[in-house]
Write an enzyme that holds these catalytic residues in place. Structure first.
Site, PDB file in Angstrom:
ATOM      1  CG  ASP A  70      29.828  97.323  34.897  1.00  0.00           C
ATOM      2  OD1 ASP A  70      28.653  96.900  34.825  1.00  0.00           O
ATOM      3  OD2 ASP A  70      30.280  98.179  34.120  1.00  0.00           O
ATOM      4  CG  ASN A  97      18.228  95.042  44.036  1.00  0.00           C
ATOM      5  OD1 ASN A  97      17.047  95.375  44.037  1.00  0.00           O
ATOM      6  ND2 ASN A  97      19.216  95.904  44.293  1.00  0.00           N
ATOM      7  CE1 TYR A 165      12.961  99.475  35.658  1.00  0.00           C
ATOM      8  CE2 TYR A 165      10.593  99.334  35.342  1.00  0.00           C
ATOM      9  CZ  TYR A 165      11.703  99.190  36.151  1.00  0.00           C
ATOM     10  OH  TYR A 165      11.559  98.759  37.448  1.00  0.00           O
ATOM     11  CE  LYS A 169      13.021  95.873  36.600  1.00  0.00           C
ATOM     12  NZ  LYS A 169      13.894  95.228  37.620  1.00  0.00           N
TER      13      LYS A 169
END
Length: 259
Positions: A70, A97, A165, A169
């Site tokens: 994790d 990733n 999100y 990013k």
């Protein structure tokens, strides 16, 4: 000859290696001669990726290692890098990733737990893995290595109703830049790939996406191979060269100008 001393080529670590882009990237790296460590929360998915490499690609079993992790946990990330060090003795490439998504909602309706989960996985997870990669890459011999972060077009322009999100990013985009600077004394480079719509692996139709004007539209996609080609290009650069940023998109995806 023990595993650390066996000549297995350069060593890469792929987070989120149990499915999707992570699995495709791991298989592509193995096909290009890399030894690959797979990290992710689901042990069965990681082992499935490893089995695919061995059964379909003819990869030697010792060239792929699955380590359930994790990446939101500093302790588990430290154990992951200990496993890399113990098994292979060095790390040449970290591909940050692993990601997380949340239903698109207006910020007034975004649950705090969704915000935490997305930021913890994408931003904090990338930081924790990069920190351990720096500790290993800066002290190994020969010194140095490469980090590639998986960004997104949202690192530059958001979609509506995607506060968690998009913030995550953007954080990765900033982390990429500072890692590129901080890595210079140690021969560590850091770049980022921002990929647009990738075709679903099961061949399912691409769902409609909300546009900036509130309308819904089905957008073009690219096969995952366009992403893995970009990853291999970045990973194959000599130590003194870096590809700082790549944006890989369907040519007609709404990203530039007004769409």
């Amino acid at each position: 000859m023990d595993a650390v001393n066996r000549p297995l080529g350069k060593v890469a670590l792929v987070t989120g290696g149990g499915s999707g882009i992570g699995r495709a990237s791991a298989l592509a790296l193995l096909g290009a001669g890399w030894t690959v460590v797979l990290a992710g929360r689901r042990k069965d998915a990681l082992e499935e990726t490893a089995a695919l490499a061995v059964d379909s690609e003819g990869t030697e079993p010792e060239r792929v290692l699955a380590v359930p992790t994790d990446i939101r946990s500093p302790e588990e990330v430290a154990r992951l890098f200990d496993a890399v060090r113990d098994r292979y003795g060095r790390l040449d490439l970290l591909f940050n990733n692993a990601g997380a998504a949340a239903p698109r909602r207006p910020i007034t309706e975004t649950p705090f737990q969704d915000w935490n989960r997305v930021l913890d996985t994408i931003a904090t997870g990338s930081f924790l893995c990069a920190r351990e990669a720096f500790r290993l890459m800066s002290t190994q011999h020969p010194q140095g290595g490469r980090i590639i972060n998986n960004g997104a077009p949202s690192a530059h322009v958001p979609r509506p109703n995607s506060s968690a999100y998009t913030a995550a990013k953007h954080a990765v985009h900033g982390l990429t830049k500072v890692l590129a600077l901080d890595g210079r004394p140690y021969g560590i480079t850091c770049g980022q790939i921002d990929v647009g719509n990738v075709s679903p692996p099961d061949g399912a139709p691409q769902p409609a996406a909300m546009q900036a004007d509130g309308t819904m539209a089905v957008e073009a996609t690219i096969p995952v191979e366009r992403f893995t080609e970009a990853l291999l290009l970045m990973a194959s650069q000599p130590p003194g060269t870096t590809i700082q940023s790549l944006v890989v998109l369907p040519a007609t995806m709404p990203f530039l100008g007004r769409g």
